[in-house]
Motif scaffolding. Structure first.
Motif, PDB file in Angstrom:
ATOM      1  N   ILE A   1       4.488  50.974  28.014  1.00 34.95           N
ATOM      2  CA  ILE A   1       5.609  50.133  28.448  1.00 34.95           C
ATOM      3  C   ILE A   1       6.798  51.007  28.842  1.00 34.95           C
ATOM      4  O   ILE A   1       7.128  51.973  28.151  1.00 34.95           O
ATOM      5  CB  ILE A   1       6.047  49.167  27.330  1.00 34.95           C
ATOM      6  CG1 ILE A   1       4.903  48.227  26.939  1.00 34.95           C
ATOM      7  CG2 ILE A   1       7.260  48.354  27.760  1.00 34.95           C
ATOM      8  CD1 ILE A   1       5.216  47.364  25.726  1.00 34.95           C
TER       9      ILE A   1
ATOM     10  N   TYR B   1       9.303  40.554  31.353  1.00 35.48           N
ATOM     11  CA  TYR B   1       8.318  41.499  30.829  1.00 35.48           C
ATOM     12  C   TYR B   1       6.931  41.138  31.331  1.00 35.48           C
ATOM     13  O   TYR B   1       6.500  39.974  31.247  1.00 35.48           O
ATOM     14  CB  TYR B   1       8.295  41.501  29.294  1.00 35.48           C
ATOM     15  CG  TYR B   1       7.140  42.304  28.737  1.00 35.48           C
ATOM     16  CD1 TYR B   1       7.152  43.697  28.783  1.00 35.48           C
ATOM     17  CD2 TYR B   1       6.004  41.676  28.222  1.00 35.48           C
ATOM     18  CE1 TYR B   1       6.084  44.441  28.316  1.00 35.48           C
ATOM     19  CE2 TYR B   1       4.925  42.408  27.757  1.00 35.48           C
ATOM     20  CZ  TYR B   1       4.973  43.796  27.802  1.00 35.48           C
ATOM     21  OH  TYR B   1       3.898  44.522  27.358  1.00 35.48           O
ATOM     22  N   GLY B   2       6.222  42.131  31.859  1.00 35.52           N
ATOM     23  CA  GLY B   2       4.858  41.924  32.320  1.00 35.52           C
ATOM     24  C   GLY B   2       4.325  43.182  32.972  1.00 35.52           C
ATOM     25  O   GLY B   2       4.847  44.284  32.755  1.00 35.52           O
ATOM     26  N   LEU B   3       3.271  43.038  33.764  1.00 40.63           N
ATOM     27  CA  LEU B   3       2.748  44.168  34.510  1.00 40.63           C
ATOM     28  C   LEU B   3       3.823  44.712  35.451  1.00 40.63           C
ATOM     29  O   LEU B   3       4.552  43.935  36.090  1.00 40.63           O
ATOM     30  CB  LEU B   3       1.522  43.764  35.319  1.00 40.63           C
ATOM     31  CG  LEU B   3       0.194  43.600  34.568  1.00 40.63           C
ATOM     32  CD1 LEU B   3      -0.865  43.033  35.500  1.00 40.63           C
ATOM     33  CD2 LEU B   3      -0.268  44.945  34.003  1.00 40.63           C
ATOM     34  N   THR B   4       3.894  46.027  35.561  1.00 35.62           N
ATOM     35  CA  THR B   4       4.864  46.639  36.463  1.00 35.62           C
ATOM     36  C   THR B   4       4.680  46.135  37.889  1.00 35.62           C
ATOM     37  O   THR B   4       5.655  45.848  38.594  1.00 35.62           O
ATOM     38  CB  THR B   4       4.724  48.174  36.433  1.00 35.62           C
ATOM     39  OG1 THR B   4       4.918  48.633  35.085  1.00 35.62           O
ATOM     40  CG2 THR B   4       5.729  48.840  37.342  1.00 35.62           C
TER      41      THR B   4
ATOM     42  N   GLN C   1       2.808  37.668  25.656  1.00 37.56           N
ATOM     43  CA  GLN C   1       2.392  37.837  27.046  1.00 37.56           C
ATOM     44  C   GLN C   1       0.882  37.800  27.209  1.00 37.56           C
ATOM     45  O   GLN C   1       0.367  37.448  28.280  1.00 37.56           O
ATOM     46  CB  GLN C   1       2.958  39.159  27.578  1.00 37.56           C
ATOM     47  CG  GLN C   1       2.914  39.320  29.086  1.00 37.56           C
ATOM     48  CD  GLN C   1       1.709  40.124  29.560  1.00 37.56           C
ATOM     49  OE1 GLN C   1       1.023  40.782  28.771  1.00 37.56           O
ATOM     50  NE2 GLN C   1       1.442  40.064  30.858  1.00 37.56           N
TER      51      GLN C   1
ATOM     52  N   TYR D   1       2.918  48.554  32.154  1.00 38.19           N
ATOM     53  CA  TYR D   1       3.774  47.423  31.809  1.00 38.19           C
ATOM     54  C   TYR D   1       5.237  47.839  31.864  1.00 38.19           C
ATOM     55  O   TYR D   1       5.586  49.001  31.626  1.00 38.19           O
ATOM     56  CB  TYR D   1       3.443  46.879  30.412  1.00 38.19           C
ATOM     57  CG  TYR D   1       2.122  46.141  30.383  1.00 38.19           C
ATOM     58  CD1 TYR D   1       2.060  44.761  30.614  1.00 38.19           C
ATOM     59  CD2 TYR D   1       0.928  46.819  30.160  1.00 38.19           C
ATOM     60  CE1 TYR D   1       0.852  44.085  30.622  1.00 38.19           C
ATOM     61  CE2 TYR D   1      -0.286  46.154  30.163  1.00 38.19           C
ATOM     62  CZ  TYR D   1      -0.317  44.788  30.398  1.00 38.19           C
ATOM     63  OH  TYR D   1      -1.516  44.128  30.406  1.00 38.19           O
TER      64      TYR D   1
END
Length: 318
Positions: free
Chosen positions: A8, A161-164, A118, A99
């Protein structure tokens, strides 16, 4: 053994000190950065702020300094639109982890529960799937209604917040004037009749990145501008692509100005989102009983119809 979060990166974006134009809680950015170290050990901290800011007392792993574009004057977006987009986009550009989190420099963490949240709600329906995985957004200032009217695109801008790759679909965008549909939005804004409220700042942000995802996304003239089809589109989009989570449960701390004794009746709660998820994605999803949600429903039952009636009467009289 302590959990590690090397996969992250946290992009802390925005000013790190107060200015005359924008007051900031004393020491809030330092508190933000230290909270990431505490609750996400191993995560990469990317501080994305402006040249000339005093960063001598701050702890981070990567620093991105951009020239402050100043307040934009396009006549449509909120005055700090370019600032938020530029600082977030510049921070995400140096992220190498799968992430990422976008966190405003005037908020902080009180936990890391959002990481597990998530992963929990992975089912999707057949249409309006734009992200590879769901993106967690906090419920604070994520408006469900405004003046008694159901509204769309009023997503909070505090926390993502999540996958880049998914966050880049939201924030990796050109300046407003270079958007293919910018002139359409400017033209539509001129159609707003007297008495109709302008879009909330969050609606402007969200409408622009939603339009970049799909041409099915409606373009709005005023704050309550939505058809039944638009409302259904927004509901299914939220169920498929977003997880709305309550700050105190997901691990987000709020600046003092954002804290309320009881939840606003016009905001989404996590249970509101769970009901959308059950409707569109997972019929077997259980909806837990919550005294807080019951109280919220009662307040909505009495408050929202009165608010809507008052607003509609004002529009008629105009």
């Amino acid at each position: 053994m302590e959990a590690r979060f090397e996969n992250i990166s946290v992009v802390v974006q925005g000013p790190v000190q107060s200015s005359q134009a924008r007051k900031q809680q004393e020491g809030i950015t330092e508190k933000c950065l230290l909270s990431i170290r505490k609750y996400l050990p191993g995560a990469t901290i990317v501080l994305s702020t402006w040249k000339g800011q005093d960063i001598s007392h701050l702890e981070y792993d990567k620093l991105v300094l951009s020239v402050d574009p100043g307040q934009n004057k396009d006549g449509y977006c909120p005055v700090n639109y370019h600032r938020q987009v530029l600082s977030t986009k510049a921070g995400l550009a140096v992220v190498t982890t799968p992430y990422a989190m976008k966190l405003r420099s005037d908020n902080f963490l009180i936990g890391n529960e959002f990481v597990n949240i998530q992963k929990v709600f992975s089912k999707k329906s057949k249409q309006y799937n734009f992200f590879s995985e769901k993106v967690v957004i906090n419920s604070n200032l994520f408006r469900r209604t405004s003046n008694g009217h159901k509204v769309i695109f009023n997503a909070s801008d505090f926390f993502y917040y999540g996958l880049t790759s998914d966050l880049k679909l939201i924030w990796e965008q050109p300046p407003f004037e270079e958007q293919r549909f910018s002139q359409v939005l400017l033209d539509k804004s001129l159609l707003r009749k007297n008495g109709y409220k302008a879009l909330e700042a969050e609606q402007v942000y969200c409408q622009i990145w939603m339009r970049r995802l799909t041409k099915d996304s409606p373009l709005m003239v005023h704050r309550y501008d939505s058809t039944k089809q638009d409302l259904n589109f927004w509901d299914e989009f939220l169920a498929n692509n977003i997880i709305i989570a309550d700050p105190e449960v997901m691990g987000l701390g709020l600046r003092d100005a954002s804290i309320r004794k009881i939840k606003r009746a016009n905001e989404y709660s996590h249970i509101d989102w769970l009901e959308l998820y059950k409707k569109y994605c997972n019929k077997k999803q259980k909806i837990p009983f919550s005294k807080a949600q019951l109280g919220l429903s009662i307040r909505r039952f009495f408050k929202l119809p009165i608010s809507k009636l008052y607003t509609d009467l004002k529009l008629i009289l105009k």
